[in-house]
Design a protein around this motif. Sequence first.
Motif, PDB file in Angstrom:
ATOM      1  N   LYS A  92     -23.375 -20.228 -51.431  1.00 54.37           N
ATOM      2  CA  LYS A  92     -23.849 -21.320 -52.217  1.00 54.37           C
ATOM      3  C   LYS A  92     -24.840 -22.079 -50.831  1.00 54.37           C
ATOM      4  CE  LYS A  92     -23.160 -26.300 -53.124  1.00 54.37           C
ATOM      5  NZ  LYS A  92     -24.041 -26.714 -51.767  1.00 54.37           N
ATOM      6  N   ALA A  93     -26.222 -21.762 -51.525  1.00 48.14           N
ATOM      7  CA  ALA A  93     -26.706 -23.243 -51.120  1.00 48.14           C
ATOM      8  C   ALA A  93     -27.248 -24.519 -50.969  1.00 48.14           C
ATOM      9  CB  ALA A  93     -28.420 -22.468 -50.724  1.00 48.14           C
ATOM     10  N   LYS A  94     -27.790 -25.113 -50.203  1.00 40.81           N
ATOM     11  CA  LYS A  94     -27.891 -26.486 -50.114  1.00 40.81           C
ATOM     12  C   LYS A  94     -28.934 -26.690 -51.162  1.00 40.81           C
ATOM     13  CE  LYS A  94     -30.198 -30.303 -48.262  1.00 40.81           C
ATOM     14  NZ  LYS A  94     -31.490 -30.871 -48.023  1.00 40.81           N
TER      15      LYS A  94
ATOM     16  N   ALA B 166     -18.120 -26.728 -52.808  1.00 38.66           N
ATOM     17  CA  ALA B 166     -18.669 -26.540 -53.615  1.00 38.66           C
ATOM     18  C   ALA B 166     -19.647 -27.595 -54.623  1.00 38.66           C
ATOM     19  CB  ALA B 166     -19.529 -24.597 -53.678  1.00 38.66           C
ATOM     20  N   ILE B 167     -19.052 -27.495 -55.321  1.00 39.19           N
ATOM     21  CA  ILE B 167     -19.505 -28.305 -56.370  1.00 39.19           C
ATOM     22  C   ILE B 167     -19.434 -30.112 -55.991  1.00 39.19           C
ATOM     23  CG2 ILE B 167     -18.437 -29.276 -58.669  1.00 39.19           C
ATOM     24  CD1 ILE B 167     -17.358 -26.509 -59.329  1.00 39.19           C
TER      25      ILE B 167
ATOM     26  N   ALA C 197     -24.720 -23.434 -58.669  1.00 40.85           N
ATOM     27  CA  ALA C 197     -25.130 -22.454 -58.051  1.00 40.85           C
ATOM     28  C   ALA C 197     -23.550 -21.968 -57.933  1.00 40.85           C
ATOM     29  CB  ALA C 197     -25.494 -23.434 -56.424  1.00 40.85           C
ATOM     30  N   THR C 198     -22.118 -22.583 -58.452  1.00 43.20           N
ATOM     31  CA  THR C 198     -21.371 -22.277 -57.781  1.00 43.20           C
ATOM     32  C   THR C 198     -20.645 -21.400 -59.470  1.00 43.20           C
ATOM     33  OG1 THR C 198     -20.647 -23.947 -57.108  1.00 43.20           O
ATOM     34  CG2 THR C 198     -18.713 -23.000 -57.244  1.00 43.20           C
ATOM     35  N   LEU C 199     -21.128 -21.807 -60.666  1.00 44.43           N
ATOM     36  CA  LEU C 199     -19.988 -20.873 -61.679  1.00 44.43           C
ATOM     37  C   LEU C 199     -20.838 -20.468 -62.698  1.00 44.43           C
ATOM     38  CD1 LEU C 199     -18.645 -24.441 -63.363  1.00 44.43           C
ATOM     39  CD2 LEU C 199     -17.207 -22.344 -61.730  1.00 44.43           C
ATOM     40  N   GLY C 200     -22.661 -20.429 -62.098  1.00 44.77           N
ATOM     41  CA  GLY C 200     -23.752 -19.126 -62.669  1.00 44.77           C
ATOM     42  C   GLY C 200     -24.334 -20.110 -63.884  1.00 44.77           C
ATOM     43  N   PRO C 201     -25.408 -19.742 -64.296  1.00 45.27           N
ATOM     44  CA  PRO C 201     -26.644 -20.703 -65.134  1.00 45.27           C
ATOM     45  C   PRO C 201     -25.690 -21.286 -66.564  1.00 45.27           C
ATOM     46  CG  PRO C 201     -27.437 -18.769 -64.241  1.00 45.27           C
ATOM     47  CD  PRO C 201     -26.064 -19.126 -63.352  1.00 45.27           C
TER      48      PRO C 201
ATOM     49  N   LYS D 159     -19.681 -31.117 -53.350  1.00 41.47           N
ATOM     50  CA  LYS D 159     -20.851 -31.571 -51.632  1.00 41.47           C
ATOM     51  C   LYS D 159     -21.552 -30.553 -52.102  1.00 41.47           C
ATOM     52  CE  LYS D 159     -17.672 -34.110 -49.403  1.00 41.47           C
ATOM     53  NZ  LYS D 159     -18.044 -34.914 -49.630  1.00 41.47           N
ATOM     54  N   PRO D 160     -23.188 -31.277 -52.634  1.00 44.18           N
ATOM     55  CA  PRO D 160     -24.650 -29.888 -53.362  1.00 44.18           C
ATOM     56  C   PRO D 160     -25.055 -29.468 -52.493  1.00 44.18           C
ATOM     57  CG  PRO D 160     -23.646 -32.336 -54.929  1.00 44.18           C
ATOM     58  CD  PRO D 160     -22.850 -32.421 -53.889  1.00 44.18           C
ATOM     59  N   GLU D 161     -24.974 -31.045 -51.067  1.00 42.62           N
ATOM     60  CA  GLU D 161     -26.272 -30.859 -49.953  1.00 42.62           C
ATOM     61  C   GLU D 161     -25.629 -29.840 -49.275  1.00 42.62           C
ATOM     62  OE1 GLU D 161     -23.701 -33.347 -50.831  1.00 42.62           O
ATOM     63  OE2 GLU D 161     -22.507 -34.248 -49.170  1.00 42.62           O
ATOM     64  N   LEU D 162     -23.727 -29.331 -49.187  1.00 43.14           N
ATOM     65  CA  LEU D 162     -23.124 -28.279 -48.862  1.00 43.14           C
ATOM     66  C   LEU D 162     -24.017 -26.721 -48.196  1.00 43.14           C
ATOM     67  CD1 LEU D 162     -20.942 -28.248 -46.390  1.00 43.14           C
ATOM     68  CD2 LEU D 162     -19.895 -27.828 -48.195  1.00 43.14           C
ATOM     69  N   ARG D 163     -23.840 -25.845 -47.551  1.00 39.23           N
ATOM     70  CA  ARG D 163     -24.416 -24.653 -47.370  1.00 39.23           C
ATOM     71  C   ARG D 163     -23.269 -24.359 -47.246  1.00 39.23           C
ATOM     72  NH1 ARG D 163     -24.996 -22.035 -43.671  1.00 39.23           N
ATOM     73  NH2 ARG D 163     -25.402 -19.310 -44.152  1.00 39.23           N
ATOM     74  N   LEU D 164     -22.681 -22.994 -47.739  1.00 43.12           N
ATOM     75  CA  LEU D 164     -21.049 -22.168 -47.349  1.00 43.12           C
ATOM     76  C   LEU D 164     -21.805 -20.710 -47.968  1.00 43.12           C
ATOM     77  CD1 LEU D 164     -18.576 -23.885 -50.051  1.00 43.12           C
ATOM     78  CD2 LEU D 164     -18.438 -23.646 -47.312  1.00 43.12           C
ATOM     79  N   THR D 165     -20.737 -19.924 -47.206  1.00 47.03           N
ATOM     80  CA  THR D 165     -20.552 -19.301 -47.061  1.00 47.03           C
ATOM     81  C   THR D 165     -19.229 -18.415 -47.299  1.00 47.03           C
ATOM     82  OG1 THR D 165     -21.360 -17.938 -45.023  1.00 47.03           O
ATOM     83  CG2 THR D 165     -22.804 -18.557 -46.287  1.00 47.03           C
ATOM     84  N   LEU D 166     -19.211 -17.095 -47.452  1.00 45.42           N
ATOM     85  CA  LEU D 166     -17.294 -16.726 -47.449  1.00 45.42           C
ATOM     86  C   LEU D 166     -17.504 -15.235 -46.870  1.00 45.42           C
ATOM     87  CD1 LEU D 166     -14.402 -16.517 -46.739  1.00 45.42           C
ATOM     88  CD2 LEU D 166     -14.426 -16.140 -49.959  1.00 45.42           C
TER      89      LEU D 166
END
Length: 343
Positions: A195-197, A175-176, A207-211, A178-185
Amino acid sequence: ADTVRLLSSCQVINSVVNVVKELLENSLDAGALSIDIKLENYGFDRIEIRDNGSGIKAADTAVMAVQHYTSKICSHDDLEHLVTYGFRGEALGSICAVAEVAVTTKTSEDDVGTRYTLDLTGSVVSQKPSHLGQGTTVCVLKLFKNLPVRRQYYVNTKKCKEELKKVQDLLMAYAIIKPELRLTLTHNKVVLWQKAKVSDHRMALMATLGPNAVAHLLPVHHQQPEVSQTLTPIVIDGFFPRPGMDCSLASSSNPDKTFIFVNDRPVHQKDILKVVRQHFLAQYPADSALNRYPTVMLNITVPSSTVDVNLTPDKTQILLQNKVAVLAAVETLLVSFYGPGLG
Ligand code: ADP
Ligand code: MG
């Protein structure tokens, strides 16, 4: 022959996280920008990965899971200029040897998708039309059904929970990078993580670790001065915590927040980790562990002909031809960003 097959498959595919990694990388190699991963019973009953990538050409489907079939490299020369994650043609075939596999795929040329059921040798045993859109869905049922000892080792023990954690960590890394990737688990129909695009690596980290984890990060960039014309320079891009900041503010549940990539591949490079850790240890001698293990991201770009990713079947351990130079470059970057430290 089936026994030999089973034995070699066991080495590539020894856990749920291996299956997820191989299938995810296939999706990325197919140019997917959206990937949905669904697990049931921690992946031991079902692992399903759906992507919106190129799909598999009709001509390739009959052989896609045949051991050592790959559509990605044609010559030894290609191996020196690897741009795809996969190249050994091992994953799909190996998964077939230890689970029930079905692949549904549709390319832009196909009018309608097709669902292929594979047997344990990777051969297509049946096929039928499918309504799914462009892309590929791989469904893996009953992992290790023919390896009862291994299945037992995981299922009904807390090992299976560890697998889920490993899958989450793996997805975070991709996820980190590949910013352009949308992923769900999804696990047992509950969305665990998504994680959104996004537009860049900072947004991807957020998006991955939080603000909180990224609020104090600054971008770093280093390009090793060209030593000679034959050596392409090493380039490092990434994020370091702002000098002097109290990283403990940026607390995160993940104690291991150092993400290292080589040519966009998440890697376990102990030596690079050590250089980074030692630097933060020197900066914060007796402080909280959080200060010494802050969030760090490094993407190291080296000529692909100088990386050997063949070291282990899962390709997370790699051999760097110019490791000394890479370590020196990381060190230089740290020193120029933070000063020489206390050490
Ligand atoms: P490799 O990735 O090393 O080529 P795999 O066994 O992982 O080998 O996959 C075999 C082949 O199946 C790939 O080369 C590719 O042609 C095809 N394939 C597998 N998964 C996908 C996917 N998600 N999208 C498109 N093609 C795929
Ligand atoms: Mg592959």
